[in-house]
Design an enzyme around this catalytic site. Structure first.
Site, PDB file in Angstrom:
ATOM      1  N   GLY A   1     -37.497  31.511 -55.327  1.00 32.21           N
ATOM      2  CA  GLY A   1     -37.586  32.660 -54.166  1.00 32.21           C
ATOM      3  C   GLY A   1     -37.217  34.071 -54.536  1.00 32.21           C
TER       4      GLY A   1
ATOM      5  N   LYS B   1     -43.755  43.496 -45.737  1.00 33.36           N
ATOM      6  CA  LYS B   1     -43.544  42.396 -45.977  1.00 33.36           C
ATOM      7  C   LYS B   1     -43.981  41.079 -44.924  1.00 33.36           C
ATOM      8  CE  LYS B   1     -39.758  38.483 -47.764  1.00 33.36           C
ATOM      9  NZ  LYS B   1     -40.626  38.074 -48.834  1.00 33.36           N
TER      10      LYS B   1
ATOM     11  N   GLY C   1     -51.129  39.757 -59.516  1.00 33.99           N
ATOM     12  CA  GLY C   1     -51.026  40.794 -58.390  1.00 33.99           C
ATOM     13  C   GLY C   1     -50.909  41.721 -59.310  1.00 33.99           C
ATOM     14  N   ALA C   2     -50.992  42.116 -60.379  1.00 34.95           N
ATOM     15  CA  ALA C   2     -50.481  44.065 -61.739  1.00 34.95           C
ATOM     16  C   ALA C   2     -51.474  45.046 -60.406  1.00 34.95           C
ATOM     17  CB  ALA C   2     -51.329  44.154 -62.952  1.00 34.95           C
ATOM     18  N   GLY C   3     -52.327  45.150 -59.569  1.00 39.10           N
ATOM     19  CA  GLY C   3     -51.429  45.969 -58.181  1.00 39.10           C
ATOM     20  C   GLY C   3     -50.930  45.962 -57.073  1.00 39.10           C
ATOM     21  N   GLY C   4     -50.048  45.321 -57.795  1.00 41.65           N
ATOM     22  CA  GLY C   4     -49.290  45.412 -55.990  1.00 41.65           C
ATOM     23  C   GLY C   4     -47.286  45.794 -56.389  1.00 41.65           C
ATOM     24  N   ARG C   5     -46.367  45.307 -55.419  1.00 38.61           N
ATOM     25  CA  ARG C   5     -45.412  46.276 -55.829  1.00 38.61           C
ATOM     26  C   ARG C   5     -44.974  45.173 -56.781  1.00 38.61           C
ATOM     27  NH1 ARG C   5     -45.975  46.709 -49.964  1.00 38.61           N
ATOM     28  NH2 ARG C   5     -45.573  44.855 -49.876  1.00 38.61           N
TER      29      ARG C   5
ATOM     30  N   GLY D   1     -38.171  34.374 -48.521  1.00 36.54           N
ATOM     31  CA  GLY D   1     -38.094  32.962 -49.917  1.00 36.54           C
ATOM     32  C   GLY D   1     -36.503  32.572 -49.695  1.00 36.54           C
TER      33      GLY D   1
ATOM     34  N   HIS E   1     -36.093  43.410 -44.914  1.00 32.52           N
ATOM     35  CA  HIS E   1     -37.413  43.562 -45.440  1.00 32.52           C
ATOM     36  C   HIS E   1     -37.699  44.610 -45.384  1.00 32.52           C
ATOM     37  CE1 HIS E   1     -35.508  39.843 -47.789  1.00 32.52           C
ATOM     38  NE2 HIS E   1     -36.458  40.741 -48.874  1.00 32.52           N
TER      39      HIS E   1
END
Ligand code: NAD
Length: 269
Positions: free
Chosen positions: A126, A161, A10-14, A167, A157
């Site tokens: 979480g 999200k 998931g390296a492209g995510g936040r 979590g 959040h």
């Protein structure tokens, strides 16, 4: 000691970007691979650039098996189905799998625990922050010491999200349930709408707010007949979670295969 070889899912995510920055700047670990889901716009980009740093020669791919073959450990903040598949892969290759993904079902969690039995060293949390993990202990104690108080958990959040309650809110609810020696599933009230009637004694309520760029605010309110206690935590920066995940990966390298929590990593269990 040689550096821990780390891959980032998931390296492209936040959280992926936060994990990239942390791994690239933490002594004792080296980034060897980064990947995202097939079709992600991040595929083909340089990991250093995605992290907001200098290009570093690791290009984002879309093949988890290729990435894990190069790595000792994978940091995974993605989505439940992806984390379950990665746990099975980590088990078959005997790798460390750090899971920050939230919103997993009971079936997902059972599959992840089975992967721990089958050869992966898994740390799943979480929330990877030290503060939240300390707060869990305080909530458990307060819930036990104040049996007549109503417990409500409020979280906020950012507006992207996808799961609710968070979590972390569920972990705080679990800590309260543990303090009261009850099952969270029997006591949790996650939605209130319409004519709900009075509050059921002993229930553990959740309220979810979504908006803006809030990284993670949590508050546990213990409401008695004439006083309230509020225990809270505010995350100012995603680096907090990435640093906890990196610490968990370094810790897990010395452990037997199995499923561990952040409390195990921090010596709080
Ligand atoms: P995000 O949407 O910004 O990033 C998720 C990334 O995962 C995306 O780039 C997506 O393309 C990728 N992804 C999805 N499926 C994939 C697959 N099969 N293979 C590889 N990559 C895949 O979300 P985010 O804000 O970074 O949060 C990710 C997860 O981490 C959420 O579940 C969130 O709740 C959780 N989170 C946990 C903590 C913690 O401390 N445990 C802290 C923050 C966020």
């Amino acid at each position: 000691m040689t550096d821990l070889k780390v891959a980032i899912a998931g390296a492209g995510g936040r959280m992926g970007a936060a994990n990239l920055r942390t791994v690239l700047t933490t002594p004792g670990m080296v980034l060897v691979a980064a990947f995202d889901r097939p079709g992600s716009p991040a595929i083909g980009k340089d990991a250093g650039e995605l992290a907001g740093l200098e290009p570093m020669g690791v290009t984002l791919g879309d093949d988890p098996a290729e990435a894990l073959a190069l790595a000792d450990a994978v940091l995974d903040f993605t989505a439940p189905a992806a984390s379950v598949a990665l746990a099975n892969l980590a088990a078959s290759l005997g790798k460390t799998h750090i899971i920050g993904t939230t919103g997993c079902s009971a079936e997902d969690d059972a599959a992840i625990a089975a992967a721990g039995q089958a050869g992966a060293r898994i740390v799943k949390a979480g929330n990877f922050s030290l503060g939240i993990n300390l707060l869990l202990g305080l909530v458990k104690k307060a819930a036990a010491e104040l049996p007549g108080f109503d417990i409500e958990i409020l979280e906020m959040h950012h507006n992207r999200k996808v799961d609710a309650p968070s979590g972390t809110a569920l972990m705080l609810g679990q800590a309260a349930a543990d303090g009261r020696k009850v099952k969270l599933a029997d006591k949790a009230v996650t939605v209130r709408d319409g004519h709900t009637g009075p509050r059921e004694a002993g229930s553990i309520g959740f309220a979810t707010l979504r908006g803006g760029n809030v990284i993670g605010d949590h508050k546990v309110i213990l409401a008695g007949p004439s006083e309230r206690i509020e225990l809270g935590h505010i995350a100012d920066n995603r680096a907090l979670f990435a640093e906890g995940a990196a610490r968990a990966a370094l810790w897990a390298a010395g452990q037997k295969p199995g499923l561990y929590s952040m409390a195990d990593v921090l010596g709080l269990s």
